[in-house]
Motif scaffolding. Sequence first.
Motif, PDB file in Angstrom:
ATOM      1  N   MET A   1       0.853  -1.189   0.000  1.00 48.07           N
ATOM      2  CA  MET A   1       0.000   0.000   0.000  1.00 48.07           C
ATOM      3  C   MET A   1       0.892   1.244   0.000  1.00 48.07           C
ATOM      4  SD  MET A   1      -2.829   1.196   2.814  1.00 48.07           S
ATOM      5  CE  MET A   1      -3.482  -0.464   2.885  1.00 48.07           C
ATOM      6  N   THR A   2       0.702   2.121  -0.962  1.00 51.64           N
ATOM      7  CA  THR A   2       1.541   3.301  -1.074  1.00 51.64           C
ATOM      8  C   THR A   2       0.756   4.571  -0.754  1.00 51.64           C
ATOM      9  OG1 THR A   2       1.038   3.654  -3.419  1.00 51.64           O
ATOM     10  CG2 THR A   2       2.868   2.169  -2.909  1.00 51.64           C
ATOM     11  N   GLN A  35      -3.552   2.415 -10.140  1.00 58.69           N
ATOM     12  CA  GLN A  35      -3.240   2.561  -8.712  1.00 58.69           C
ATOM     13  C   GLN A  35      -4.389   2.048  -7.845  1.00 58.69           C
ATOM     14  OE1 GLN A  35      -2.204   6.604  -7.811  1.00 58.69           O
ATOM     15  NE2 GLN A  35      -0.439   6.632  -9.179  1.00 58.69           N
ATOM     16  N   ARG A  37      -6.717  -0.163  -8.695  1.00 59.08           N
ATOM     17  CA  ARG A  37      -6.796  -1.625  -8.807  1.00 59.08           C
ATOM     18  C   ARG A  37      -5.744  -2.308  -7.948  1.00 59.08           C
ATOM     19  NH1 ARG A  37      -8.034  -0.415 -14.299  1.00 59.08           N
ATOM     20  NH2 ARG A  37      -5.833  -0.570 -14.877  1.00 59.08           N
ATOM     21  N   THR A  38      -4.526  -1.775  -7.961  1.00 60.12           N
ATOM     22  CA  THR A  38      -3.455  -2.338  -7.133  1.00 60.12           C
ATOM     23  C   THR A  38      -3.805  -2.225  -5.652  1.00 60.12           C
ATOM     24  OG1 THR A  38      -1.800  -1.752  -8.800  1.00 60.12           O
ATOM     25  CG2 THR A  38      -1.002  -2.182  -6.570  1.00 60.12           C
ATOM     26  N   LEU A  39      -4.362  -1.074  -5.252  1.00 59.27           N
ATOM     27  CA  LEU A  39      -4.762  -0.882  -3.861  1.00 59.27           C
ATOM     28  C   LEU A  39      -5.840  -1.889  -3.472  1.00 59.27           C
ATOM     29  CD1 LEU A  39      -4.641   0.759  -1.231  1.00 59.27           C
ATOM     30  CD2 LEU A  39      -6.278   2.371  -2.249  1.00 59.27           C
ATOM     31  N   GLU A  40      -6.822  -2.109  -4.330  1.00 64.94           N
ATOM     32  CA  GLU A  40      -7.888  -3.076  -4.043  1.00 64.94           C
ATOM     33  C   GLU A  40      -7.334  -4.493  -3.908  1.00 64.94           C
ATOM     34  OE1 GLU A  40     -11.864  -1.095  -6.081  1.00 64.94           O
ATOM     35  OE2 GLU A  40     -10.455  -2.191  -7.361  1.00 64.94           O
ATOM     36  N   ASN A  41      -6.358  -4.830  -4.744  1.00 64.76           N
ATOM     37  CA  ASN A  41      -5.737  -6.152  -4.643  1.00 64.76           C
ATOM     38  C   ASN A  41      -5.010  -6.326  -3.321  1.00 64.76           C
ATOM     39  OD1 ASN A  41      -6.637  -6.964  -7.174  1.00 64.76           O
ATOM     40  ND2 ASN A  41      -4.795  -6.233  -8.231  1.00 64.76           N
ATOM     41  N   GLN A  42      -4.369  -5.254  -2.861  1.00 74.23           N
ATOM     42  CA  GLN A  42      -3.652  -5.323  -1.589  1.00 74.23           C
ATOM     43  C   GLN A  42      -4.607  -5.385  -0.396  1.00 74.23           C
ATOM     44  OE1 GLN A  42      -1.321  -1.763  -2.065  1.00 74.23           O
ATOM     45  NE2 GLN A  42       0.427  -2.846  -2.948  1.00 74.23           N
ATOM     46  N   LEU A  43      -5.740  -4.695  -0.519  1.00 77.62           N
ATOM     47  CA  LEU A  43      -6.710  -4.666   0.578  1.00 77.62           C
ATOM     48  C   LEU A  43      -7.602  -5.908   0.610  1.00 77.62           C
ATOM     49  CD1 LEU A  43      -7.878  -0.938   0.245  1.00 77.62           C
ATOM     50  CD2 LEU A  43      -6.398  -1.883   2.031  1.00 77.62           C
ATOM     51  N   HIS A  44      -7.693  -6.587  -0.536  1.00 76.18           N
ATOM     52  CA  HIS A  44      -8.556  -7.771  -0.671  1.00 76.18           C
ATOM     53  C   HIS A  44     -10.043  -7.421  -0.558  1.00 76.18           C
ATOM     54  CE1 HIS A  44      -4.985 -10.259  -0.607  1.00 76.18           C
ATOM     55  NE2 HIS A  44      -4.622  -9.720   0.546  1.00 76.18           N
TER      56      HIS A  44
END
Length: 301
Positions: A1-2, A35, A37-44
Motif C-alpha cells: 500500500m503506497t 493505482q 486496482r493495485t490498492l484493491e488487490n492489496q486490501l482484498h
Amino acid sequence: MTERALTGFVKVVELGSFTAAADALFISQSALSQQIRTLENQLHFTLFQHGARQVTLTAAGRSFYPKAKQILRLYDTAVKEGIAIQQESRPPHRHLFLACQDSVLATLCFELFAMTPELCVEFSPLVQFCANRADVWRALDSGEADLSFQPEYADIAARGLRFIPLLNLPELCFPFNVPDSLPQHVLSLEDALSCRWIFAFPASETLYETELIHQAGKQGGVVIQPGTVTSSAYGLPTLMLASCIYHRRPNFDAVRMLRWGEGSRFGIVTAAHPDETVRQYIDQISQVVQAHQHQLFGLLN
C-alpha cells in the motif's frame, strides 16, 4: 500500500470523478485506475462499484475512506517529524550545486525542490547559475558544480562528462501558415516534412535534433536557419521546432508534438566519476522525475 495510491483513492472520492482526480494529481486516468486496482488487490476488497457511470463507493469503500484520510494525515505528520529530527541531528555536511545555464532549467530544479522537501534536507541542493552551456561543463569538470539537468548534447561526451538518461522527450512544433489538412496535436515525420523547418535554438542542437536534420535532408525536407529567411518567404508553411524542455506543459490545441524515434534524451550530467553523495541524490531524484513526468512536462500519452 503506497501513499500515492491512498491519495488517489481519497481524491477520487472527494472530487467524485476519476477524470477530475487524475487532472488534480497531474497523472493520466489510466495510471490512476491502475493505482486503485493495485490498492484493491492489496486490501482484498473492492472500493468502487466498477462499471457505473458515476463514482460509487462499495460498503467496504465507504468504511475505508475516513480511515484512509487518517492514514494519510498520520503519514504526513510522521514524515514532517522525521525531517525535523534529521535536520536537527544530521545536518547535511555540504551543499549540492545544480548548474543551470538558463531560467527554464533552473525553474525545473525549483519545482523538483518543492516536490522533494526531504531530499532538500538530506542533501541541501542549491541552484548555481552559469553564463552558458560551456560554463556548465567547466563547473562540472572542475568540481564547482555537482550535476546539471540537460538534454543530451554531443559535447557532453567530448568533454569527458557523464550523461545519465532519465526520460525521452519529444520535439515540439510551432505552426505558422500551415494548411488545415496538417494533423492536429501529433505529427509524424512525413507530416512535418510537408512544411519547412526552423529550429528555435540552432546553436544548441541536441543529438536528437542533429539526427532530425539529417533525416530531413535525406527525405528532401527544407531546414532554414533563423536570420536567413527573406520577407518574400514568410507566407510559406513553417514549423518552428524546439525541445520539449523549453516549452513544458504545452497546449496541444496550438502546438504539435513530433512523434519520431524515441525522442530527445533528457537527463543528468555529472563529472566522469561523481562522489557517493552525488550518486545517492541522483538515484533518488531520478525516481521523482520519472514518477512525476506528466506533472513536470504535461505531455500527451
